[in-house]
Design a protein around this motif. Structure first.
Motif, PDB file in Angstrom:
ATOM      1  N   LYS A 195       0.848  -1.213   0.000  1.00 62.01           N
ATOM      2  CA  LYS A 195       0.000   0.000   0.000  1.00 62.01           C
ATOM      3  C   LYS A 195       0.875   1.252   0.000  1.00 62.01           C
ATOM      4  O   LYS A 195       2.031   1.228   0.423  1.00 62.01           O
ATOM      5  N   ASN A 196       0.263   2.369  -0.379  1.00 60.24           N
ATOM      6  CA  ASN A 196       0.939   3.689  -0.369  1.00 60.24           C
ATOM      7  C   ASN A 196       2.291   3.639  -1.091  1.00 60.24           C
ATOM      8  O   ASN A 196       3.293   4.169  -0.600  1.00 60.24           O
ATOM      9  N   VAL A 197       2.313   2.981  -2.231  1.00 61.47           N
ATOM     10  CA  VAL A 197       3.599   2.826  -2.945  1.00 61.47           C
ATOM     11  C   VAL A 197       4.032   4.174  -3.529  1.00 61.47           C
ATOM     12  O   VAL A 197       3.250   4.866  -4.175  1.00 61.47           O
ATOM     13  N   LYS A 198       5.280   4.508  -3.255  1.00 56.56           N
ATOM     14  CA  LYS A 198       5.835   5.766  -3.792  1.00 56.56           C
ATOM     15  C   LYS A 198       7.070   5.459  -4.619  1.00 56.56           C
ATOM     16  O   LYS A 198       7.992   4.792  -4.129  1.00 56.56           O
ATOM     17  N   GLY A 199       7.087   5.956  -5.850  1.00 52.42           N
ATOM     18  CA  GLY A 199       8.301   5.850  -6.660  1.00 52.42           C
ATOM     19  C   GLY A 199       9.336   6.840  -6.152  1.00 52.42           C
ATOM     20  O   GLY A 199       8.979   7.886  -5.594  1.00 52.42           O
ATOM     21  N   ASP A 200      10.571   6.512  -6.337  1.00 57.70           N
ATOM     22  CA  ASP A 200      11.617   7.341  -5.741  1.00 57.70           C
ATOM     23  C   ASP A 200      12.766   7.541  -6.734  1.00 57.70           C
ATOM     24  O   ASP A 200      13.327   6.569  -7.225  1.00 57.70           O
ATOM     25  N   VAL A 201      13.058   8.798  -7.068  1.00 53.89           N
ATOM     26  CA  VAL A 201      14.245   9.093  -7.886  1.00 53.89           C
ATOM     27  C   VAL A 201      15.167   9.973  -7.061  1.00 53.89           C
ATOM     28  O   VAL A 201      14.858  11.126  -6.787  1.00 53.89           O
ATOM     29  N   GLY A 202      16.293   9.403  -6.650  1.00 55.20           N
ATOM     30  CA  GLY A 202      17.264  10.186  -5.885  1.00 55.20           C
ATOM     31  C   GLY A 202      18.316  10.753  -6.824  1.00 55.20           C
ATOM     32  O   GLY A 202      18.381  10.418  -7.995  1.00 55.20           O
ATOM     33  N   ASP A 203      19.121  11.661  -6.290  1.00 60.10           N
ATOM     34  CA  ASP A 203      20.232  12.197  -7.082  1.00 60.10           C
ATOM     35  C   ASP A 203      21.218  11.080  -7.350  1.00 60.10           C
ATOM     36  O   ASP A 203      21.478  10.254  -6.483  1.00 60.10           O
ATOM     37  N   TYR A 204      21.749  11.074  -8.537  1.00 57.10           N
ATOM     38  CA  TYR A 204      22.828  10.127  -8.841  1.00 57.10           C
ATOM     39  C   TYR A 204      23.863  10.831  -9.701  1.00 57.10           C
ATOM     40  O   TYR A 204      23.528  11.523 -10.662  1.00 57.10           O
ATOM     41  N   ALA A 205      25.119  10.666  -9.350  1.00 59.07           N
ATOM     42  CA  ALA A 205      26.227  11.098 -10.218  1.00 59.07           C
ATOM     43  C   ALA A 205      27.170   9.916 -10.337  1.00 59.07           C
ATOM     44  O   ALA A 205      27.325   9.143  -9.372  1.00 59.07           O
ATOM     45  N   PRO A 206      27.784   9.722 -11.510  1.00 51.79           N
ATOM     46  CA  PRO A 206      28.689   8.572 -11.674  1.00 51.79           C
ATOM     47  C   PRO A 206      29.716   8.534 -10.542  1.00 51.79           C
ATOM     48  O   PRO A 206      30.299   9.559 -10.179  1.00 51.79           O
ATOM     49  N   GLY A 207      29.894   7.364  -9.979  1.00 57.01           N
ATOM     50  CA  GLY A 207      30.795   7.193  -8.836  1.00 57.01           C
ATOM     51  C   GLY A 207      30.025   6.881  -7.576  1.00 57.01           C
ATOM     52  O   GLY A 207      30.523   6.185  -6.682  1.00 57.01           O
ATOM     53  N   MET A 208      28.764   7.376  -7.507  1.00 59.47           N
ATOM     54  CA  MET A 208      27.992   7.129  -6.286  1.00 59.47           C
ATOM     55  C   MET A 208      27.653   5.651  -6.130  1.00 59.47           C
ATOM     56  O   MET A 208      27.406   5.171  -5.031  1.00 59.47           O
ATOM     57  N   GLY A 209      27.625   4.926  -7.243  1.00 57.65           N
ATOM     58  CA  GLY A 209      27.344   3.488  -7.175  1.00 57.65           C
ATOM     59  C   GLY A 209      28.514   2.701  -6.585  1.00 57.65           C
ATOM     60  O   GLY A 209      28.363   1.503  -6.315  1.00 57.65           O
ATOM     61  N   ILE A 210      29.658   3.365  -6.395  1.00 55.58           N
ATOM     62  CA  ILE A 210      30.901   2.770  -5.874  1.00 55.58           C
ATOM     63  C   ILE A 210      31.235   1.423  -6.520  1.00 55.58           C
ATOM     64  O   ILE A 210      31.805   0.548  -5.906  1.00 55.58           O
ATOM     65  N   HIS A 211      30.854   1.280  -7.784  1.00 56.59           N
ATOM     66  CA  HIS A 211      31.207   0.095  -8.567  1.00 56.59           C
ATOM     67  C   HIS A 211      31.955   0.549  -9.819  1.00 56.59           C
ATOM     68  O   HIS A 211      31.602   0.179 -10.935  1.00 56.59           O
ATOM     69  N   GLU A 212      32.971   1.382  -9.643  1.00 54.57           N
ATOM     70  CA  GLU A 212      33.663   1.921 -10.813  1.00 54.57           C
ATOM     71  C   GLU A 212      34.376   0.793 -11.564  1.00 54.57           C
ATOM     72  O   GLU A 212      35.002  -0.068 -10.967  1.00 54.57           O
ATOM     73  N   MET A 213      34.223   0.824 -12.881  1.00 55.31           N
ATOM     74  CA  MET A 213      34.779  -0.233 -13.751  1.00 55.31           C
ATOM     75  C   MET A 213      35.321   0.388 -15.033  1.00 55.31           C
ATOM     76  O   MET A 213      35.026   1.533 -15.351  1.00 55.31           O
ATOM     77  N   GLY A 214      36.065  -0.432 -15.774  1.00 53.96           N
ATOM     78  CA  GLY A 214      36.606   0.012 -17.062  1.00 53.96           C
ATOM     79  C   GLY A 214      37.916   0.775 -16.876  1.00 53.96           C
ATOM     80  O   GLY A 214      38.512   0.782 -15.803  1.00 53.96           O
ATOM     81  N   THR A 215      38.393   1.386 -17.932  1.00 54.65           N
ATOM     82  CA  THR A 215      39.618   2.202 -18.047  1.00 54.65           C
ATOM     83  C   THR A 215      40.850   1.412 -18.494  1.00 54.65           C
ATOM     84  O   THR A 215      41.844   1.996 -18.891  1.00 54.65           O
ATOM     85  N   ALA A 216      40.819   0.063 -18.399  1.00 58.67           N
ATOM     86  CA  ALA A 216      41.921  -0.744 -18.955  1.00 58.67           C
ATOM     87  C   ALA A 216      41.293  -2.019 -19.514  1.00 58.67           C
ATOM     88  O   ALA A 216      41.556  -3.120 -19.050  1.00 58.67           O
ATOM     89  N   ARG A 217      40.456  -1.836 -20.501  1.00 60.09           N
ATOM     90  CA  ARG A 217      39.595  -2.933 -20.955  1.00 60.09           C
ATOM     91  C   ARG A 217      40.384  -4.117 -21.527  1.00 60.09           C
ATOM     92  O   ARG A 217      41.442  -3.972 -22.132  1.00 60.09           O
ATOM     93  N   MET A 218      39.809  -5.317 -21.324  1.00 52.37           N
ATOM     94  CA  MET A 218      40.338  -6.522 -21.972  1.00 52.37           C
ATOM     95  C   MET A 218      39.860  -6.550 -23.422  1.00 52.37           C
ATOM     96  O   MET A 218      38.889  -5.874 -23.764  1.00 52.37           O
ATOM     97  N   GLY A 219      40.518  -7.354 -24.230  1.00 56.76           N
ATOM     98  CA  GLY A 219      40.063  -7.489 -25.610  1.00 56.76           C
ATOM     99  C   GLY A 219      40.917  -8.464 -26.387  1.00 56.76           C
ATOM    100  O   GLY A 219      41.917  -8.986 -25.882  1.00 56.76           O
ATOM    101  N   ARG A 220      40.508  -8.689 -27.631  1.00 55.09           N
ATOM    102  CA  ARG A 220      41.252  -9.630 -28.481  1.00 55.09           C
ATOM    103  C   ARG A 220      42.287  -8.927 -29.343  1.00 55.09           C
ATOM    104  O   ARG A 220      43.134  -9.565 -29.940  1.00 55.09           O
ATOM    105  N   ASP A 221      42.164  -7.581 -29.445  1.00 52.11           N
ATOM    106  CA  ASP A 221      42.991  -6.847 -30.394  1.00 52.11           C
ATOM    107  C   ASP A 221      43.774  -5.765 -29.657  1.00 52.11           C
ATOM    108  O   ASP A 221      43.178  -4.883 -29.032  1.00 52.11           O
ATOM    109  N   PRO A 222      45.116  -5.794 -29.718  1.00 51.96           N
ATOM    110  CA  PRO A 222      45.909  -4.769 -29.017  1.00 51.96           C
ATOM    111  C   PRO A 222      45.644  -3.355 -29.518  1.00 51.96           C
ATOM    112  O   PRO A 222      45.975  -2.394 -28.850  1.00 51.96           O
ATOM    113  N   LYS A 223      45.009  -3.251 -30.702  1.00 51.75           N
ATOM    114  CA  LYS A 223      44.721  -1.903 -31.217  1.00 51.75           C
ATOM    115  C   LYS A 223      43.497  -1.292 -30.531  1.00 51.75           C
ATOM    116  O   LYS A 223      43.298  -0.081 -30.570  1.00 51.75           O
ATOM    117  N   THR A 224      42.659  -2.132 -29.932  1.00 48.36           N
ATOM    118  CA  THR A 224      41.418  -1.601 -29.337  1.00 48.36           C
ATOM    119  C   THR A 224      41.266  -1.938 -27.857  1.00 48.36           C
ATOM    120  O   THR A 224      40.214  -1.700 -27.274  1.00 48.36           O
TER     121      THR A 224
END
Ligand SMILES: Cc1cc2nc3c(=O)[nH]c(=O)nc-3n(C[C@H](O)[C@H](O)[C@H](O)COP(=O)(O)OP(=O)(O)OC[C@H]3O[C@@H](n4cnc5c(N)ncnc54)[C@H](O)[C@@H]3O)c2cc1C
Ligand code: SF4
Length: 449
Positions: free
Chosen positions: A338-367
């Motif tokens: 009952k009394n269900v309320k949707g909720d949108v809080g502020d979010y900025a990248p980093g707040m999820g504290i699950h930062e990933m990427g920046t040295a990606r794996m891959g099959r090709d040294p060019k990419t």
């Protein structure tokens, strides 16, 4: 997809057995099962919500036990006692029930007799041997004395957490590559990802006033991704899952009213009504423009350049966030809340504290920065196995994947060392070992409860 899952499964099983994960076998393609200890049970409201959601969505959406790194059976071989249900895990668990460096990995490393721990040590760069195109070790600044030391090694594993690992790479071998070790593809520092969240819903649950639950659970429920799976296709790609819990209100429910008097005190001796809430964790796509770089104009107290971070949510994530709120409302209403309320809080990248990427794996040294064994293409005896290596973020919590990738890469590196592939420079010398002031620091585990 199915093939890569089959190949990676043994490493997930390996780290799950070691860490101790409580959870249930669900048989869902979208959230593979693992080797789990008994779950921390859902409470009566969550169980009822699970049944109603299953019925309302024709078995396409599921509310399941959260999968948590709190052991529900003791692990005597690791000196770890099972969880005592006090929910103070973030303070450090005195029972070793919550998986952490202090409770599990560090004691295991100490037990090998091969660990040298040197705290207050800032790795400032990987030392690169141009002639042999290999790393020969790392440079370390003593955080207290500001002295610089060199440590040589056959193999270097960088696991300083996503951004710090890439910071070290960017600060290394800059006389060979302006952008640092691993930058020859132009991808180092790019494709930053996080999990965007703080979109969900909450509400009140009628009834169940004669029911309670045992202790303070360090767990709740999980609703695995259902968008863009099977028939539930959307305008955006990928999707999100929800983390949530139902509980009874405590004495603090009356704080806002600032009431006083005997009646208030009497009322607060009883638990309040039930509430339930959940928040979505959404996948963020890799985007070349989302990047980190070194800012040489700003230096920290050790004279090292700081990171500049330029990351923003793109259209795909913004579209997804609308569904993350509306679907949460629909799910709770379907569960009879009952009394269900949707909720949108502020979010900025980093707040999820699950930062990933920046040295990606891959099959090709060019990419890509790393090959499929997590080796830096530009220096194959340097391995990166933390969040920096991720090429996509999924919507599930990431750390188990870093651990599985680390175990897999270590196994590979050991085999390569045995075959003499990595290289033959000297190991850490006695003079480089930690001095006495640090020797027992790892035992000083904080006590909570
Ligand atoms: C509050 C919170 C809750 C979280 N909850 C979850 C969750 O429920 N599930 C999940 O999967 N993930 C969760 N995460 C994310 C998770 O903590 C990280 O993914 C994980 O800790 C990453 O492990 P790591 O070993 O790569 O980095 P870390 O655990 O950060 O360890 C890196 C270490 O390297 C050291 N270091 C850094 N730079 C240098 C340097 N230059 N020289 C020497 N040492 C250096 C750091 O001091 C640190 O000790 C949470 C994070 C936070 C903050
Ligand atoms: S801190 Fe308490 S609740 Fe958390 S894992 Fe340890 S025993 Fe369990």
């Amino acid at each position: 997809m199915a093939d890569s899952l089959r190949r990676s499964r043994p490493w997930y099983d390996y780290v799950e057995r070691f860490a101790g994960i409580a959870g249930t076998q669900e048989g869902l393609d979208i959230l593979p099962d693992g080797e789990f200890l008994p779950p921390i049970p859902l409470n009566c409201v969550e169980e009822d919500a699970a049944k109603r959601i299953k019925e309302a969505f024709g078995g396409q959406r599921h509310l399941i036990h959260s999968r948590v790194a709190n052991i529900t059976q003791p692990k005597p071989e690791q000196n770890r006692v099972n969880c005592q249900y006090r929910n103070k895990c973030w303070l450090g668990c005195p029972f070793g029930a919550y998986f952490s460096t202090q409770s599990a990995t560090l004691p295991a490393a100490v037990a090998t007799g091969n660990l040298t721990l040197r705290p207050f040590s800032i790795v400032s760069q990987v030392l690169y041997d141009k002639d042999r195109q290999r790393a020969r070790g790392v440079e370390v600044i003593d955080a207290e004395t500001h002295e610089t030391h060199e440590y040589t090694a056959d193999v270097v594993f960088l696991n300083a957490s996503t951004f710090n690992t890439t910071w070290i790479l960017m600060n290394s071998a800059t006389d060979v590559w302006e952008g640092g070790l691993g930058s020859s593809s132009g991808e180092l520092g790019h494709n930053v990802m996080d999990h965007h969240f703080r979109c969900g819903a909450s509400g009140d649950v009628e009834g169940y006033l004669d029911k309670y639950y045992f202790g303070r659970r360090p767990a709740g429920f999980y609703i695995p991704r259902f968008r863009n799976v099977g028939d539930e296709q959307r305008s955006y790609v990928r999707g999100f899952g929800y983390q949530g819990a139902a509980s009874r209100q405590g004495w603090d429910r009356e704080i806002a009213e600032l009431n006083i008097g005997a009646d208030l005190k009497q009322a607060l001796t009883q638990p309040g009504g039930w509430t339930i809430g959940m928040t979505g964790f959404g996948e963020m796509l890799p985007d070349h423009d989302n990047r980190i770089s070194l800012d040489h104009s700003v230096r920290d107290k050790w004279g090292l350049p700081v990171l500049s971070i330029n990351v923003e949510l793109k259209q795909n994530e913004r579209d997804m966030r609308r569904d993350m709120v509306q679907d949460a409302v629909d799910l709770l209403e379907a569960a009879g809340v009952k009394n269900v309320k949707g909720d949108v809080g502020d979010y900025a990248p980093g707040m999820g504290i699950h930062e990933m990427g920046t040295a990606r794996m891959g099959r090709d040294p060019k990419t890509s920065v790393l090959n499929s064994h997590n080796q830096v293409w530009d220096a194959p005896n340097v391995f990166v196995t933390d969040g920096a290596c991720m090429t996509s973020s999924s919507c599930v919590n990431p750390s188990l994947t870093y651990m599985a990738l680390t175990a897999r890469a270590v196994d590979y590196a050991v085999e390569e060392l045995k075959r003499g592939i990595c290289h033959e420079s000297s190991r850490i010398t006695q003079n480089d070992r930690a001095d006495d002031r640090y020797r027992d620091d790892w035992r000083q585990i904080p006590i909570c409860l």
